[in-house]
Design an enzyme around this catalytic site. Sequence first.
Site, PDB file in Angstrom:
ATOM      1  N   GLY A  72      -5.539   4.012  11.206  1.00 38.18           N
ATOM      2  CA  GLY A  72      -6.686   4.738  11.724  1.00 38.18           C
ATOM      3  C   GLY A  72      -6.667   4.844  13.238  1.00 38.18           C
TER       4      GLY A  72
ATOM      5  CG  ASN B 223      -5.859  -3.413  11.086  1.00 35.94           C
ATOM      6  OD1 ASN B 223      -5.153  -2.882  10.246  1.00 35.94           O
ATOM      7  ND2 ASN B 223      -6.907  -2.794  11.599  1.00 35.94           N
TER       8      ASN B 223
ATOM      9  CG  HIS C  55      -9.326   0.412   3.958  1.00 38.41           C
ATOM     10  ND1 HIS C  55      -8.606   0.513   2.780  1.00 38.41           N
ATOM     11  CD2 HIS C  55      -8.475   0.841   4.942  1.00 38.41           C
ATOM     12  CE1 HIS C  55      -7.401   0.985   3.034  1.00 38.41           C
ATOM     13  NE2 HIS C  55      -7.291   1.176   4.338  1.00 38.41           N
TER      14      HIS C  55
END
Length: 300
Positions: A43, A51, A267
């Site tokens: 993204g 992350n 997610h």
Amino acid sequence: MFEKEDVRRSAKAGDITLNYYEAGEPRADVGGGLPFVMLHGGGPGASAWSNFGSALPRFAGSFRTLLVDQPGFGQSDKPPVASNYFRHSSDYLVKFLDELQIDRVHLLGNSLGGGTATRFALSYPDRVGRLVLMGPGGLSLNLFHADPTEGVQRLMDFSMDPSRERLRAFISTMVVNQELVTDELVEERFADATAPGSLEAMRSMGASFWNPEWAEDGMLWREVHAIRKHTLLTWGREDRVNPLDGALVALKQIPRAQLHVFPNCGHWAQIEAAEEFASVCTSFLAAHKESRQARSPEGR
């Protein structure tokens, strides 16, 4: 918690340089002593640190843990993508491991990184111990959801016309808990997403999945029957990027696959279900016995 700059490193990967973060020492009694490499998603503003930086302390106590900025992301070099991105990134990853003189690793990939990890396991099976895939791209085949999914559509919206509002809309699809979508996070990701070369790199990555010569190479679900590694599929039950029904074909196709679903989670399981995610992954990897596996079909 580790300070970002204290654990930041860089290494050559063929003709480019990859940025990464490293902490922890190998333990022979946990996962055969293999290093643990984590690959982030794709993204806007994504990076290894965004992350997995918060997850690093949970794994560094058991593994030599490396968080790698994939080509085109974070502080890594951003070469043009000249093949399907999963192959592009996995071929650089093997050169990166060669540079560090690392023979075999446990490998985790989130979303785009899950596609890279899957392609790596298919192309270089001797270099992988166990495989953890988090809502992986390329392997997630949506049986019931429309394509593009909500999250992918919002990613495309940002790529076409970048703005903080579009970035916030994209990040909101990552999580169930909207309190995690802070102004600070949006600003940090927007700065990374619009840094010199970043938008061009993201668009080059995205185009690799639409190029008629390379698109089929990204349909990993057609090939994963060949993976013989123990594979942990992890999914957030409320994932709006790669929805849960996308796990079913992979679960059926990969002979040694198992599935763990995190409830009330989107997610980013490593963030929304941080403790459970670390526990499940560590337990799965700890079951790997390198001396035994090296003589088994999995170790070949």
